[in-house]
Every structure is written in C-alpha cells, then in structure tokens.
Design a protein around this motif. Structure first.
Motif, PDB file in Angstrom:
ATOM      1  N   PHE A 457       0.832  -1.203   0.000  1.00 42.23           N
ATOM      2  CA  PHE A 457       0.000   0.000   0.000  1.00 42.23           C
ATOM      3  C   PHE A 457       0.871   1.258   0.000  1.00 42.23           C
ATOM      4  CE2 PHE A 457      -1.890   3.322   2.725  1.00 42.23           C
ATOM      5  CZ  PHE A 457      -2.950   3.690   1.918  1.00 42.23           C
ATOM      6  N   PHE A 458       1.888   1.271   0.871  1.00 41.23           N
ATOM      7  CA  PHE A 458       2.737   2.462   0.954  1.00 41.23           C
ATOM      8  C   PHE A 458       3.566   2.658  -0.309  1.00 41.23           C
ATOM      9  CE2 PHE A 458       1.803   2.468   5.554  1.00 41.23           C
ATOM     10  CZ  PHE A 458       1.376   3.784   5.642  1.00 41.23           C
ATOM     11  N   LEU A 459       3.935   1.565  -0.948  1.00 44.12           N
ATOM     12  CA  LEU A 459       4.695   1.711  -2.202  1.00 44.12           C
ATOM     13  C   LEU A 459       3.820   2.353  -3.282  1.00 44.12           C
ATOM     14  CD1 LEU A 459       6.653  -1.656  -2.248  1.00 44.12           C
ATOM     15  CD2 LEU A 459       7.673   0.626  -2.248  1.00 44.12           C
ATOM     16  N   TYR A 460       2.595   1.855  -3.407  1.00 52.60           N
ATOM     17  CA  TYR A 460       1.675   2.419  -4.406  1.00 52.60           C
ATOM     18  C   TYR A 460       1.385   3.889  -4.069  1.00 52.60           C
ATOM     19  CZ  TYR A 460       0.666  -1.768  -7.132  1.00 52.60           C
ATOM     20  OH  TYR A 460       0.771  -2.843  -7.976  1.00 52.60           O
ATOM     21  N   LEU A 461       1.167   4.138  -2.771  1.00 49.81           N
ATOM     22  CA  LEU A 461       0.880   5.497  -2.326  1.00 49.81           C
ATOM     23  C   LEU A 461       2.063   6.420  -2.632  1.00 49.81           C
ATOM     24  CD1 LEU A 461      -1.168   7.264  -0.721  1.00 49.81           C
ATOM     25  CD2 LEU A 461       0.124   6.712   1.331  1.00 49.81           C
ATOM     26  N   LEU A 462       3.261   5.924  -2.359  1.00 48.04           N
ATOM     27  CA  LEU A 462       4.459   6.722  -2.630  1.00 48.04           C
ATOM     28  C   LEU A 462       4.550   7.066  -4.121  1.00 48.04           C
ATOM     29  CD1 LEU A 462       7.127   7.923  -1.456  1.00 48.04           C
ATOM     30  CD2 LEU A 462       8.230   5.791  -2.158  1.00 48.04           C
ATOM     31  N   PHE A 557      25.101   2.778  -6.758  1.00 49.70           N
ATOM     32  CA  PHE A 557      24.057   2.501  -5.768  1.00 49.70           C
ATOM     33  C   PHE A 557      24.601   2.373  -4.342  1.00 49.70           C
ATOM     34  CE2 PHE A 557      22.766   0.710  -9.910  1.00 49.70           C
ATOM     35  CZ  PHE A 557      21.688   1.547 -10.156  1.00 49.70           C
ATOM     36  N   LYS A 558      25.880   2.587  -4.190  1.00 46.70           N
ATOM     37  CA  LYS A 558      26.480   2.468  -2.854  1.00 46.70           C
ATOM     38  C   LYS A 558      25.803   3.412  -1.841  1.00 46.70           C
ATOM     39  CE  LYS A 558      31.011   2.278  -0.604  1.00 46.70           C
ATOM     40  NZ  LYS A 558      30.894   0.986   0.024  1.00 46.70           N
ATOM     41  N   PRO A 559      25.545   4.698  -2.215  1.00 50.44           N
ATOM     42  CA  PRO A 559      24.881   5.574  -1.239  1.00 50.44           C
ATOM     43  C   PRO A 559      23.471   5.089  -0.865  1.00 50.44           C
ATOM     44  CG  PRO A 559      25.788   6.838  -3.059  1.00 50.44           C
ATOM     45  CD  PRO A 559      25.872   5.413  -3.460  1.00 50.44           C
ATOM     46  N   ALA A 560      22.876   4.232  -1.719  1.00 56.57           N
ATOM     47  CA  ALA A 560      21.526   3.714  -1.440  1.00 56.57           C
ATOM     48  C   ALA A 560      21.598   2.411  -0.648  1.00 56.57           C
ATOM     49  CB  ALA A 560      20.768   3.492  -2.740  1.00 56.57           C
ATOM     50  N   PHE A 614      15.813  -0.503  -2.034  1.00 58.81           N
ATOM     51  CA  PHE A 614      15.803  -1.146  -3.356  1.00 58.81           C
ATOM     52  C   PHE A 614      14.391  -1.131  -3.960  1.00 58.81           C
ATOM     53  CE2 PHE A 614      15.712  -4.747  -6.330  1.00 58.81           C
ATOM     54  CZ  PHE A 614      16.871  -4.521  -7.049  1.00 58.81           C
ATOM     55  N   MET A 615      13.383  -1.396  -3.106  1.00 58.05           N
ATOM     56  CA  MET A 615      11.994  -1.373  -3.611  1.00 58.05           C
ATOM     57  C   MET A 615      11.613   0.024  -4.091  1.00 58.05           C
ATOM     58  SD  MET A 615       9.640  -3.938  -1.333  1.00 58.05           S
ATOM     59  CE  MET A 615      10.155  -3.494   0.280  1.00 58.05           C
ATOM     60  N   ILE A 616      12.058   1.049  -3.344  1.00 55.27           N
ATOM     61  CA  ILE A 616      11.750   2.430  -3.747  1.00 55.27           C
ATOM     62  C   ILE A 616      12.461   2.770  -5.062  1.00 55.27           C
ATOM     63  CG2 ILE A 616      12.146   4.864  -3.081  1.00 55.27           C
ATOM     64  CD1 ILE A 616      11.344   3.947  -0.230  1.00 55.27           C
ATOM     65  N   MET A 617      13.690   2.268  -5.181  1.00 58.00           N
ATOM     66  CA  MET A 617      14.425   2.483  -6.435  1.00 58.00           C
ATOM     67  C   MET A 617      13.636   1.856  -7.594  1.00 58.00           C
ATOM     68  SD  MET A 617      17.353   3.680  -7.603  1.00 58.00           S
ATOM     69  CE  MET A 617      17.891   3.776  -9.299  1.00 58.00           C
ATOM     70  N   THR A 618      13.202   0.610  -7.419  1.00 54.00           N
ATOM     71  CA  THR A 618      12.498  -0.060  -8.522  1.00 54.00           C
ATOM     72  C   THR A 618      11.144   0.589  -8.813  1.00 54.00           C
ATOM     73  OG1 THR A 618      11.692  -1.696  -6.974  1.00 54.00           O
ATOM     74  CG2 THR A 618      13.553  -2.333  -8.304  1.00 54.00           C
ATOM     75  N   LEU A 619      10.535   1.153  -7.757  1.00 49.67           N
ATOM     76  CA  LEU A 619       9.249   1.834  -7.954  1.00 49.67           C
ATOM     77  C   LEU A 619       9.423   3.085  -8.823  1.00 49.67           C
ATOM     78  CD1 LEU A 619       6.238   2.635  -7.124  1.00 49.67           C
ATOM     79  CD2 LEU A 619       7.267   3.804  -5.191  1.00 49.67           C
ATOM     80  N   LEU A 620      10.492   3.833  -8.549  1.00 55.28           N
ATOM     81  CA  LEU A 620      10.599   5.163  -9.152  1.00 55.28           C
ATOM     82  C   LEU A 620      11.577   5.288 -10.318  1.00 55.28           C
ATOM     83  CD1 LEU A 620      10.698   7.197  -5.799  1.00 55.28           C
ATOM     84  CD2 LEU A 620       8.698   6.761  -7.206  1.00 55.28           C
ATOM     85  N   TRP A 653      16.852   7.172  -7.626  1.00 57.40           N
ATOM     86  CA  TRP A 653      18.130   7.102  -6.908  1.00 57.40           C
ATOM     87  C   TRP A 653      18.068   7.976  -5.649  1.00 57.40           C
ATOM     88  CZ3 TRP A 653      22.014  10.581  -5.605  1.00 57.40           C
ATOM     89  CH2 TRP A 653      23.240  10.012  -5.206  1.00 57.40           C
ATOM     90  N   LEU A 654      17.536   9.189  -5.829  1.00 61.07           N
ATOM     91  CA  LEU A 654      17.428  10.126  -4.705  1.00 61.07           C
ATOM     92  C   LEU A 654      16.536   9.538  -3.600  1.00 61.07           C
ATOM     93  CD1 LEU A 654      18.450  13.046  -4.129  1.00 61.07           C
ATOM     94  CD2 LEU A 654      16.200  13.834  -4.855  1.00 61.07           C
ATOM     95  N   GLY A 655      15.413   8.957  -4.005  1.00 62.71           N
ATOM     96  CA  GLY A 655      14.489   8.342  -3.041  1.00 62.71           C
ATOM     97  C   GLY A 655      15.168   7.222  -2.272  1.00 62.71           C
ATOM     98  N   ALA A 656      15.872   6.356  -3.000  1.00 62.13           N
ATOM     99  CA  ALA A 656      16.539   5.212  -2.368  1.00 62.13           C
ATOM    100  C   ALA A 656      17.645   5.684  -1.421  1.00 62.13           C
ATOM    101  CB  ALA A 656      17.112   4.296  -3.451  1.00 62.13           C
ATOM    102  N   VAL A 657      18.414   6.683  -1.879  1.00 58.97           N
ATOM    103  CA  VAL A 657      19.515   7.210  -1.048  1.00 58.97           C
ATOM    104  C   VAL A 657      18.947   7.845   0.218  1.00 58.97           C
ATOM    105  CG1 VAL A 657      21.324   8.970  -0.939  1.00 58.97           C
ATOM    106  CG2 VAL A 657      21.123   7.505  -2.956  1.00 58.97           C
ATOM    107  N   LEU A 658      17.899   8.659   0.057  1.00 62.05           N
ATOM    108  CA  LEU A 658      17.299   9.326   1.224  1.00 62.05           C
ATOM    109  C   LEU A 658      16.820   8.307   2.249  1.00 62.05           C
ATOM    110  CD1 LEU A 658      15.241  12.298  -0.281  1.00 62.05           C
ATOM    111  CD2 LEU A 658      17.169  12.438   1.303  1.00 62.05           C
TER     112      LEU A 658
END
Lengths: 669, 87
Positions: A457-462, A557-560, A614-620, A653-658
């Motif tokens: 749910f949160f992934l879709y919402l994001l 992807f190291k910073p993520a 990683f999931m946020i990276m793949t989402l965005l 990338w920014l989302g995953a790093v954050l």
C-alpha cells in the motif's frame, strides 16, 4: 405494394417487431452508398402483402450520422405509406423526441408503445386516448417479445394507408421562428424539392448543413437573389434558433407526458447518490479510497499468499526437475541443461511464481472497476489534482498505469491541453505497474511477510505522491498555463458481474504470462549468455560479462545501500522489462546453488533497510524500454523520452539514497 | 430546458444524470437526450476516455489494460455554453 417503415430509438424493440411481422420472409442488404444495414421483409395481412422496412435505430433525424440520414431520407424521399414509430414505453420522454421529428416531416405515423409490460411493472401508467389525441396519431400498446398488440398495430397502420390525414403537430416554435418558417416556406414553395418545404424551413433554421448544401445547389433556388440573401442572413441567426427549436420540442413533449403519462414519484435520492454522499465526500472520500486500497493489498496477501502461496512455486519446481531429468536422460549438452534449469526455470520461474497474488490483486481491482468505484476514486482525486494545478482526468491515466504504464501514457491522449498531456505523460511511470509487483513480493516475502499489504500500500501510495509532486513542479516550471476544466460524470454503482471480474483478471494475468513467455524469456536468454561468458570463467560470477557490468554499475548505488553487482545488474535488466529485475536476481542469486530459494538468497544479500531502498528504487527509477518508446511516440520527441529516462532515474536514486541514509541515521539496518 | 440542464452541470461538483433528472423533474432518459443535444450543438464537450487510438485492439499487446475500457466520462462546458449561461 404498400410499404410500412419501422423507425425507433436503439433498443426500443424495433427489430423484434420487424422479426415478428416478417418471420423468415426477410432479406438483408445495404442502403445505397453507405454501410448501414438495410432489412426488408414481407407481411401478409388480410390477404394483402405489405413491404416492411426496418430503418436504422436512431435517437433523432438530423444529419449527424449515416443512420440518421438513411432513416430521414427514406421517410422523406421514398415516402413509405405508413411509419410505425416504435417507442420504448419505459423511456417515453426520450423516445418522443424522434416522434416529434417524424411529425414535423408530415409522415403518417402510428406509435407502437412497446415494452408496455415493463412499463406496467415500473408502475408507469398511460392515458392512451389523451396521448393519441395530443400527438394526433394512433398509439397502440405492444409487447413485441410476446407478440402482443401486433395485430392491432398492423390493423391501425393498414387503415391509415388510404386515409388523407394531416399529422403535422400543433407545435409552435415561438413567434419569431414561426414567422421565419412561414417566410422560408414561401420562398421554397413550388420549387419541386425532395423534401416538404415546412421541414426544410425548420432544418435551415436549425442550421442543418446537409439541407443548406441541398438548397444552395438547387437550380431553382441558387439563382434567386431573394433566397440567397435570406439564406445568408439566416446562417448567422440559425445557431440561436437551433437551441430554441430543440427546447420547443422538449416543451411539446413535456406538455404531452405531463397530461398523459404518470410515473411513480422519482426516488429523490437513488442508492448510488446515497453511497456517493459518503464515498465522494470532501473529507471522507480520500481516506475511504486509501482504506479500500489498503484492504485490497491486504486481501491480496491474505488470500494470495496464505491460501494460494507456494502453489505455483511447487509447480515450477516440479516442472523444472522433470525437464532437467528429461534433458539428462536424453543426454543433452551440459550448457543446455544449465540454460534451462539455471536460466529459464530460475529466471522466468521467479516471475511466474507470483501469479496467484497477481490473480487475487487483479480480481479485487476488477471488482472495484466493475462496481463503478474507480470512477469515484478518480473524482475524489480530481479536487486534489486541480489544487496542484493538474487536470483531474490525469488520474484516469494514472489508474490505467497501475496495470501497465504504456496504455497509461496512451490514455493521456484524452487530455486536450498539451500542457496537461505532457505532464500526465511524464509522471505516469511513477505509477507502479503490474510488472513491478513480483519485485515487491519477493522482498516482502523475504523481510516483511507479516506486513505485506501495508508495505505494498505504501509503495503504491508513494508512487502516487511522487507523481503528484512532480506534476506540481512541472506545472509551475516547465509547463506553465491553465489546465482545462472537466467535470466528471459518475456512472451509477452496479453489482459487479462474475464474468466481467474474471475477464478483467484474466486479461491482466494472461498479459503477464504472455510477457513472461516472450519478453522475459528473451531478456533472461540474453542475460544468461552474458552470465556464462566469457568461456572459462565461473558462470554467474563477478568475472562473467554480466558480473563485470554489475561491478561497473554497483558504485552508483552504494549511497543507497545496495552495491552488490547482482542488485546493479538486476536494475540494469529492469530497464529492458521490469520483471527482468526478479528474473535476473532469480538467475544470478538463486540459480547458482541448486535448491537455494530466491527469497533466502535475497535475505542474505539485503537487509530490511536496503530492501526498502531497493523497492523504492524499482518503484521510481527509469521505466522499461517499452514505456520510454511510448513517451517518444506520444510526444514525438527523443528529448522527452531521454528526459523521462534520466529524470526518473534521478528521482528513484534520490528516493533510495534518502531512505537508506535517513534510515541508517535513525539506527535501522 | 437545455439551459437548465447546462446550469445544473455548471453548479455540480460531479455529474449525475439521476440527480439532474430529479432536480428538473424529468426522466433520466430525457436528460440523457438533452446531454446529447448539448454536445451536438457544441455547448458541452465530452471526454469519454476514448483515446482515439488508431491501432487495432486485436493486434495490440496493451488492449487488455487500455483506457478505452475504463468506464469514465468527463464533460466540459464550452465557451459557447458559458455564453449561453451568461445570457
């Protein structure tokens, strides 16, 4: 032989009457010059034979469709002896609009008040004498499906054939228009026209282009200065008259039905309206939408995982073993066995394993769609979208994007404004498509099995929130300007049908399986070749070509938090097709050691925090090649396609790093 | 009547033909017809989610999830419609 024509609104039962009257004695052809079907038949009545013509179903007799032109031309030019106007008794107000136009034509009309039984059931009552008197034509109640009233209908129709009657209705269009009609009638008289002059006058005042062209090309008229001048003057005023004429027809209908038709008190608030008061409420609408989606995702896991989970995995495992054993038995080369078992079974199998959850998810989404709720969801989002400077209808393309971003982007074609369309196109890739689902499902199974619904749910919402945020940024920077304003029409709620829900589910699941068998198969084949080359290196190792690509990409992807070459190469494959992420991980992680489940392999390669990043990276991040290609096609620009690929990567990338950096600071691991 | 229907659309947050029919004491069928007339005459513009796609659905890999199948419609009052309401 006398001719009786049948005319009526679509679904009024006209063709049922035609079939009942003519039986097998009919033939089907086409009207000359058009593709509209022409049905004719013979009726024997009282030792006489009549030609029955079934005209195309139409709501009016303008010139806006071939059906309308065919019907009106036949009535006016071929002049059938009688016109039976089939009227749906349950929807008489709407049907009488066509009747009014027939009467304006001066046709000899008999009304078949069809579906009379259904009207009775709906407690609609008719004063038939009054109706007949007000309209000036015979009105015969019929139930065509049960052949009731048809004898009476034919008897009345036949009786009219030789009668001289004036059926023109006592319809005044207002003093001005009536004067104009009379003036035009005077100019048109004795010109030997195909149509009655009164009717031509009305049509000219309505601005009917077909009739304008007709009179403008008529030899007797296009030489008359008086007529040309009148016509030119009329053109400017006709548009205003049109509205008045249509209004007068409605007034005429209302006056008749008020006195002759009694309908039960219209329910002041229908069930749909009652539900909508809550579901589309300014304050409740959004939380309800969120709750419904949360419930959908939770049920997906409860039903899909707990009841059906593991079924497909066992099937794939058994199938894999059988195929592998068979290949060994027939002494296949080692590379082929490795390709099938470690490449295809591990790669494609990792994607197909999640079919049960996808079945449940799309079945639930189908239920929402078929019930009419999704239109409400779009409406609920509409106000938020407008507040953000976006066109409310953008959300429709976003909903479509949940299935696949390609049709989601194509759905932006419905947006007229170029600004709205470009924004909707650029933000659509953030909507989590079905191909990304297996990625989340693997990571959820590995790290958050008890909170699967919530995570999903949160992934879709994001995805939605990032899309809205980017939309807002774009509308204030790249694409300034007003959005066009549309009001959404909400269809009534309806009980979802098993057929529609299953079809919707099957459409999505079959599409998913088809992609697994084609695109994913191709991607896995290429990746497998890269994973075993060059010869001599250990397959699936960092020394393979695939491993080298992964090692080259991994530092990004190291910073993520996920800098393994396997994760990097998975994301790389995801640009070809999103399912490629899991297929690659299945091959390079799980496929290497026989019996190692992908979930276990993921658990050892990621932590809960890096799994989230990683999931946020793949989402965005960058959408798949098909989506980038669609952006290019729809915007007709390589620039926007490249922009989409790059800016979404940056956002992902920014989302995953954050997430990783903030999570690490907060002590999560 | 057509102007009244247009006014109802103008004042509504969303369009429900049943609501308009109830408010104007007309049948839903007649309101549907009025909508068609207003669209035909250019007072309303309809956006029915049909994306004017030229490709054949049978051969399209995305036909299953196409927006053409989504039951959603939106309507806009055109400038001509706004002028009528202002009269």
């Amino acid at each position: 032989m006398a001719t009786i024509a049948l005319v009526g609104n679509p679904n009024s039962g006209k063709t049922t009457i035609f079939n009942a009257l003519t039986g097998a004695n009919q033939h089907v052809g086409n009207w000359p010059g058009v593709t509209v079907e022409k049905k004719e038949g013979k009726l024997n009545f009282n030792k006489k034979t009549f030609n029955i013509v079934d005209l195309p179903g139409t709501y009016s007799l303008g010139a806006f469709s071939e059906d309308e032109i065919v019907a009106r031309d036949y009535i006016l030019k071929d002049r059938p002896d009688v016109v039976i106007n089939v009227v749906d008794a349950t929807n008489i107000e709407r049907n009488l609009y066509l009747t009014t136009q027939l009467l304006e034509m001066g046709a000899k009309v008999v009304i078949a008040l069809n579906m009379f039984d259904e009207a009775k059931e709906k407690k609609i009552t008719f004063d038939l004498d009054s109706l007949s008197k007000k309209l000036g034509v015979p009105v015969i109640p019929t139930v065509a499906s049960k052949r009731k009233g048809l004898d009476q209908l034919i008897k009345n129709s036949v009786a009219l054939i030789d009668q001289e009657v004036n059926f023109a209705p006592h319809l005044s269009y207002g003093e001005n228009i009536d004067q104009e009609i009379n003036k035009l009638k005077g100019l048109l008289s004795d010109k030997n026209l195909d149509y009655p002059s009164q009717w031509i006058a009305i049509k000219l005042l309505e601005g009917d282009q077909y009739i304008y062209d007709l009179v403008a090309n008529h030899k007797g008229l296009n030489t008359s200065d008086e007529f040309i001048s009148a016509l030119q003057q009329l053109k400017t005023r006709a548009k205003d008259y049109e509205l008045d004429i249509v209004n007068k027809r409605y007034e005429f209908i209302s006056n008749i039905t008020e006195l002759s038709v009694t309908t039960p008190e219209v329910m002041v608030v229908t069930k749909s309206d009652k539900i909508d008061k809550v579901f589309t409420n300014k304050w409740l609408g959004m939380p309800i939408f969120a709750l419904i989606m949360l419930l959908v995702f939770q049920l997906t896991f409860t039903v899909g995982e707990e009841l059906l989970g593991g079924v497909m995995a066992r099937v794939i495992e058994a199938l894999g073993e059988t195929i592998e054993n068979y290949l060994i038995t027939i002494k296949s080369p080692a590379w082929l066995i490795a390709f099938i078992s470690e490449g295809i079974i591990s790669g494609v199998g990792a994607v197909v394993e999640f079919v049960p959850l996808i079945v449940v998810l799309y079945m639930l989404m189908g239920l929402l769609e078929d019930s009419g709720y999704m239109a409400r969801a779009a409406y609920v989002m509409d106000s938020l979208m407008r507040a953000l400077g976006l066109q409310g209808k953008t959300f429709i393309s976003m909903i479509v994007g949940f299935g696949c971003n390609v049709p989601g982007i194509m759905a932006t074609r419905t947006l007229e404004n170029k600004k709205d369309r470009l924004i909707a196109t650029l933000i659509n890739p953030f909507m989590s498509c079905g191909a990304r689902l297996p990625i989340y499902l693997v990571f959820i199974a590995a790290f958050f099995p008890k909170h699967g619904g919530l995570v999903l749910f949160f992934l879709y919402l994001l995805g939605i929130l990032v899309a809205l945020l980017m939309g807002k940024i774009f509308s204030e920077t790249l694409f300034k300007g007003e959005s066009s304003y549309f009001i959404m029409e909400l269809p009534p709620y309806r009980r979802p049908t098993v057929r529609n829900v299953l079809r919707n589910m099957w459409d999505n699941v079959s599409g998913f399986l088809k992609r697994a068998g084609t695109t994913i198969f191709a991607v896995v084949t290429i990746l497998w070749i890269l994973a075993v080359l060059p010869f001599g290196v250990e397959p699936y190792s960092a020394n393979s070509i695939l491993g080298q690509i992964g090692l080259w990409l991994a530092p990004i992807f190291k910073p993520a938090g996920f800098d393994s070459w396997q994760a990097a190469v998975g994301l790389f494959a995801g640009i070809a097709a999103k399912e490629g992420v899991i297929a690659t991980l299945g091959m390079v992680c799980a496929g290497v050691e026989e019996g190692t489940a992908l979930v276990t392999a993921i658990q050892s390669a990621f932590t809960p925090l890096t799994a989230v990043s990683f999931m946020i990276m793949t989402l965005l991040y960058t959408p798949c090649a098909a989506v980038i290609g669609t952006v290019r096609k729809e915007t007709n620009s390589y620039k926007w396609a490249l922009f989409t690929a790059l800016y979404t990567f940056a956002i992902g990338w920014l989302g995953a790093v954050l997430v990783f950096q903030i999570g690490s600071l907060l002590g999560f691991s | 009547m057509l102007k009244k229907v247009l006014k109802q659309i103008k004042d509504a947050d969303y369009i429900s033909k049943t609501n308009i029919a109830t408010k104007l004491n007309k049948s839903v069928g007649l309101i549907e017809d009025a909508f068609s007339q207003l669209i035909r005459m250019g007072y309303l513009q309809v956006n029915d989610n049909k994306n004017n796609c030229n490709s054949n659905c049978n051969g399209c890999p995305f036909a299953n999830s196409c927006a053409n199948q989504l039951a959603s419609k939106a309507i806009r009052i055109t400038e001509k419609g706004e002028r009528l309401l202002a009269k």
